[in-house]
Design a protein around this motif. Sequence first.
Motif, mmCIF file in Angstrom:
data_model
loop_
_atom_site.group_PDB
_atom_site.id
_atom_site.type_symbol
_atom_site.label_atom_id
_atom_site.label_comp_id
_atom_site.label_asym_id
_atom_site.label_seq_id
_atom_site.Cartn_x
_atom_site.Cartn_y
_atom_site.Cartn_z
ATOM 1 N N LYS A 29 0.876 -1.338 -0.199
ATOM 2 C CA LYS A 29 0.150 -0.184 0.109
ATOM 3 C C LYS A 29 0.897 1.365 -0.001
ATOM 4 O O LYS A 29 0.504 2.320 -0.293
ATOM 5 C CB LYS A 29 -0.870 0.084 1.031
ATOM 6 C CG LYS A 29 -0.018 -0.024 2.508
ATOM 7 C CD LYS A 29 -1.193 0.025 3.790
ATOM 8 C CE LYS A 29 -0.347 -0.119 5.107
ATOM 9 N NZ LYS A 29 -1.387 -0.100 6.152
ATOM 10 N N ASP A 77 -5.330 -1.582 -6.729
ATOM 11 C CA ASP A 77 -5.991 -1.289 -5.277
ATOM 12 C C ASP A 77 -6.637 -2.457 -4.889
ATOM 13 O O ASP A 77 -6.624 -2.713 -3.789
ATOM 14 C CB ASP A 77 -6.499 -0.082 -5.391
ATOM 15 C CG ASP A 77 -5.841 1.243 -5.399
ATOM 16 O OD1 ASP A 77 -4.670 1.276 -5.320
ATOM 17 O OD2 ASP A 77 -6.518 2.373 -5.965
ATOM 18 N N ILE A 78 -7.276 -3.022 -5.867
ATOM 19 C CA ILE A 78 -8.186 -4.215 -5.497
ATOM 20 C C ILE A 78 -7.337 -5.237 -5.181
ATOM 21 O O ILE A 78 -7.497 -6.187 -4.242
ATOM 22 C CB ILE A 78 -9.166 -4.685 -6.659
ATOM 23 C CG1 ILE A 78 -10.224 -3.504 -6.944
ATOM 24 C CG2 ILE A 78 -9.760 -5.872 -6.602
ATOM 25 C CD1 ILE A 78 -10.959 -3.792 -8.388
ATOM 26 N N CYS A 80 -4.425 -5.305 -3.951
ATOM 27 C CA CYS A 80 -3.737 -4.792 -2.564
ATOM 28 C C CYS A 80 -4.666 -5.287 -1.570
ATOM 29 O O CYS A 80 -4.234 -5.599 -0.260
ATOM 30 C CB CYS A 80 -3.414 -3.474 -2.677
ATOM 31 S SG CYS A 80 -1.843 -3.182 -3.617
ATOM 32 N N GLU A 81 -6.068 -4.871 -1.693
ATOM 33 C CA GLU A 81 -7.155 -5.406 -0.583
ATOM 34 C C GLU A 81 -7.185 -6.844 -0.375
ATOM 35 O O GLU A 81 -7.649 -7.212 0.662
ATOM 36 C CB GLU A 81 -8.494 -4.703 -1.038
ATOM 37 C CG GLU A 81 -8.490 -3.345 -1.021
ATOM 38 C CD GLU A 81 -8.147 -2.480 0.502
ATOM 39 O OE1 GLU A 81 -8.555 -3.352 1.435
ATOM 40 O OE2 GLU A 81 -7.725 -1.480 0.331
ATOM 41 N N CYS A 82 -6.639 -7.594 -1.406
ATOM 42 C CA CYS A 82 -6.708 -8.910 -1.222
ATOM 43 C C CYS A 82 -5.738 -9.594 -0.552
ATOM 44 O O CYS A 82 -5.601 -10.684 -0.021
ATOM 45 C CB CYS A 82 -7.030 -9.601 -2.867
ATOM 46 S SG CYS A 82 -8.389 -9.349 -3.478
ATOM 47 N N HIS A 111 -13.792 -2.237 -5.391
ATOM 48 C CA HIS A 111 -12.992 -1.829 -4.600
ATOM 49 C C HIS A 111 -13.445 -0.887 -3.445
ATOM 50 O O HIS A 111 -12.960 -1.270 -1.981
ATOM 51 C CB HIS A 111 -11.965 -0.791 -5.179
ATOM 52 C CG HIS A 111 -10.773 -0.108 -4.269
ATOM 53 N ND1 HIS A 111 -10.701 1.151 -3.973
ATOM 54 C CD2 HIS A 111 -9.795 -0.866 -3.699
ATOM 55 C CE1 HIS A 111 -9.607 1.425 -3.058
ATOM 56 N NE2 HIS A 111 -9.005 0.149 -2.946
ATOM 57 N N LEU A 114 -14.660 -3.909 -0.784
ATOM 58 C CA LEU A 114 -13.481 -4.457 -0.014
ATOM 59 C C LEU A 114 -12.976 -3.433 1.052
ATOM 60 O O LEU A 114 -12.804 -3.764 2.200
ATOM 61 C CB LEU A 114 -12.338 -4.907 -1.102
ATOM 62 C CG LEU A 114 -12.600 -5.851 -2.087
ATOM 63 C CD1 LEU A 114 -11.450 -6.048 -2.957
ATOM 64 C CD2 LEU A 114 -12.872 -7.300 -1.350
ATOM 65 N N LYS A 115 -13.065 -2.311 0.689
ATOM 66 C CA LYS A 115 -12.562 -1.423 1.944
ATOM 67 C C LYS A 115 -13.432 -1.307 2.777
ATOM 68 O O LYS A 115 -13.068 -1.069 4.140
ATOM 69 C CB LYS A 115 -12.092 0.047 1.138
ATOM 70 C CG LYS A 115 -10.937 0.201 0.142
ATOM 71 C CD LYS A 115 -10.760 1.510 -0.014
ATOM 72 C CE LYS A 115 -10.241 2.310 1.186
ATOM 73 N NZ LYS A 115 -9.658 3.806 0.804
ATOM 74 N N ASP A 116 -14.504 -1.389 2.597
ATOM 75 C CA ASP A 116 -15.677 -1.123 3.650
ATOM 76 C C ASP A 116 -15.905 -2.408 4.674
ATOM 77 O O ASP A 116 -16.942 -2.318 5.322
ATOM 78 C CB ASP A 116 -17.011 -0.627 3.149
ATOM 79 C CG ASP A 116 -16.808 0.879 2.512
ATOM 80 O OD1 ASP A 116 -15.831 1.491 2.749
ATOM 81 O OD2 ASP A 116 -17.799 1.012 1.571
ATOM 82 N N LYS A 120 -10.812 -7.651 7.678
ATOM 83 C CA LYS A 120 -10.070 -8.078 6.481
ATOM 84 C C LYS A 120 -9.688 -9.594 6.330
ATOM 85 O O LYS A 120 -8.824 -10.042 6.332
ATOM 86 C CB LYS A 120 -8.956 -7.278 6.104
ATOM 87 C CG LYS A 120 -9.253 -5.826 6.035
ATOM 88 C CD LYS A 120 -10.295 -5.605 4.797
ATOM 89 C CE LYS A 120 -10.630 -4.080 4.510
ATOM 90 N NZ LYS A 120 -9.808 -3.242 4.053
ATOM 91 N N ILE A 125 -13.170 -11.609 2.608
ATOM 92 C CA ILE A 125 -12.677 -11.092 1.221
ATOM 93 C C ILE A 125 -13.090 -12.034 0.138
ATOM 94 O O ILE A 125 -13.401 -11.893 -0.957
ATOM 95 C CB ILE A 125 -11.061 -11.056 1.248
ATOM 96 C CG1 ILE A 125 -10.598 -9.937 2.199
ATOM 97 C CG2 ILE A 125 -10.377 -10.635 -0.201
ATOM 98 C CD1 ILE A 125 -9.106 -9.580 2.554
#
Length: 753
Positions: A29, A77-78, A80-82, A111, A114-116, A120, A125
Amino acid sequence: MDVSTCEDIRNALSLLNCSADLMIVTAAKDIQLAKEYCYPRLEPIDYSLAGLYHDTVLELTSQQKNEDSYNPQIVHDILCECEPHEFCMKVFTHALYANPKRSDEELLKLHGTLKDLPTKSFNNIAKVMFKFSYNDLPKEYKSCLLYLAIFSPGQKIRRSTLIARWVAEGLTSKEDWPSSVRRANQCFDKLVGRCLVHPADIGTTGNVKSCIVGDPVHGFITAIARKQHIVETRLSHHLARHFSIFNDLQLRSSDRIDQFFKGLSKSSQVSLLKVLDLEGCMCFLKKKQRYLKEICSKMLLLKYLSLRRTDITELPSEINNLRELEVLDIRETKVPPHATAHILLLKLKRMLAGHIDASNFEFNPWIPHRIDKMVNMEVLSNVKAKQSHDLKDIGRLWQLRKLGVVIDDKDSHLKNLLKAISDLHECLCSLSITIPVVAPHEAELPEVNVPYLKKHPKILESLSIKGTTQKGRLLPLFIKGDNNKLAKITLCHTLLSQDDLEVLAKLPKLRCVRLQHIVCIEHTLNFKEGEFRCLKYLLIEDLDLTNITFEDEAASELEKMVLSISSKCSISGVDYLLKLKELELNSSFCGSLLDDAKQIAKLTLCGTLLELDALQTLTKKPNIRTLVLLDKSFGGSQNEITLKKDEFLWLNLLVVDCSAITKIVFNSGSAPRLEKIVLSSSTSLSSIDKLPRLKELEFNGDKVPNEVGKAIENHKNKPSLKHNGPETRNEAKGDEEEDDNDAATFSCWKKQV
């Protein structure tokens, strides 16, 4: 940072195809901070897991998308959220590959979702990513995926079984059976391609033969299926897999299948069943044979009936009441041969037969006497010609794609079989001919010279010849021609001349060759430069050979080789096989190959009787990821294997099923990347807490030893434990032999010799 992580970084850096003055190790990130250090101003090279999938996504989608490419930052970004969950990245990547025409708004919404997420966790996910892929599927593909909820998570599901059941249930309903089957096969491939199901067994020609639904996906589809009332919530997996998904059966999850049959005569809820899959059910002994009569009298809408590996010993005349039946599977049963003679089912598409003792061809079920009336037949396998005119009648089945027959070494049988093959020259894709006559000692017979095969099969892809006719060699009849599409050839207890071998070498699409107990005029196999260009799989067993040679640029695509040779034979040129990744040795005479086969990633040993010094040599090979030690793979008086530091550095999977190996000890620094161990009850493990990446233990035996449970508790990763009892292992063996009757027959031939 522990030592193994440090070594991973050092090894990874040595593989980078670039030079760098400055390297920043940072969280994904924060990668934007690295731009400030770049001179001249360039995008930083991202070697994180998210970076790898990011590059893959952009490369794949840029080739397919017609309009402007995706905003790379959204994709990154997607991913990275994974992190660090690679499964989620895979599902996302494969979903984009399957449908690259997605809007940036859709990706931004993903995205944001995933952020919300409140936490995590992997499950949260994975659920978001599953829905992203699932919601994009066609309606019938969704139904086929949800159907898999009736099976247990992690259970092997055969492709052929699944395709037939999907079609019988009407999930891929098209105008006709062939179109529905074609659509079902497309669906199966798409689900595998999207990583929603995992391939379990890959066939020798590259097709996925069976699949597994992993725990996370199984949980998601079960919840959806129950919500949509596709899965009967009252039935547990051990019952649900036997019946149609839409049923009104009055069963409890604690009931057994034999309790269902006890109430069958009084039940009124079975008349609408379209699928009855009783594979492996032992509930027909003695007086209980009447259950099958009741099935044939009450379930008149059945389209799919599997009695495979059951204890039925008869096939009642009432079987002809099942006028809607499309698939009948009686493989590996003791149904007497004459029981199939009077079958007349006009809608039958697949008749799958074969006695439990495949070595005795007298017990193979007979070809139905009125087979010419069953014009919808597409698959007719492992049936015996009682009378020669039965073979002639097969020639009228103009939709037949797959034929497997046992014939006597008679002029009338051979004549009518070749006439039938000639009549089916436009539709036959797979042909298996078995003649229960052992080959002579020398390959001195000429090729069969008969005028009955007037038209050669145009689209024949798979050919199997077992046994020998004294009329001559059958192989030349099917391998000649300019447009030969043969991809798989199996020869067992038959003849192979040097001329035949030269023709095989030039077949343009040949991917798989199996030679077992055949007789060669010359006791050598020479793979010459430029020959066998497409060959990927080679099996050689019990050939009286003195030499096998691979020249440079011969069989250049060969990926897997199985050698089982009972006599001394020199093998040279294996180092030329640059794509050879899998090697299986079933002979103590093949041990010298281990020095030459440096590129092997998977090694299976059986009957090799390795000494400790040979095993020590294996531990230093850099490419071995999978090692399988089977019966008599290990010899000598020392029954304990101790792995030391820096041995098997890249090993991921270890399978041990060898009674000579009583104990395996892992020292610190040995097998640092080992993730899974499969072992039998004859072998114990010591110091598995020294394996930093161990995730899974699989135990084959009646009872899991107490020390295994304690070792798992003491391991920092708390590896999962899977226990396979004897029954589970037998089912797995049957799965491996699915659609590969050659494998089963080979072993039976071997017992006869």
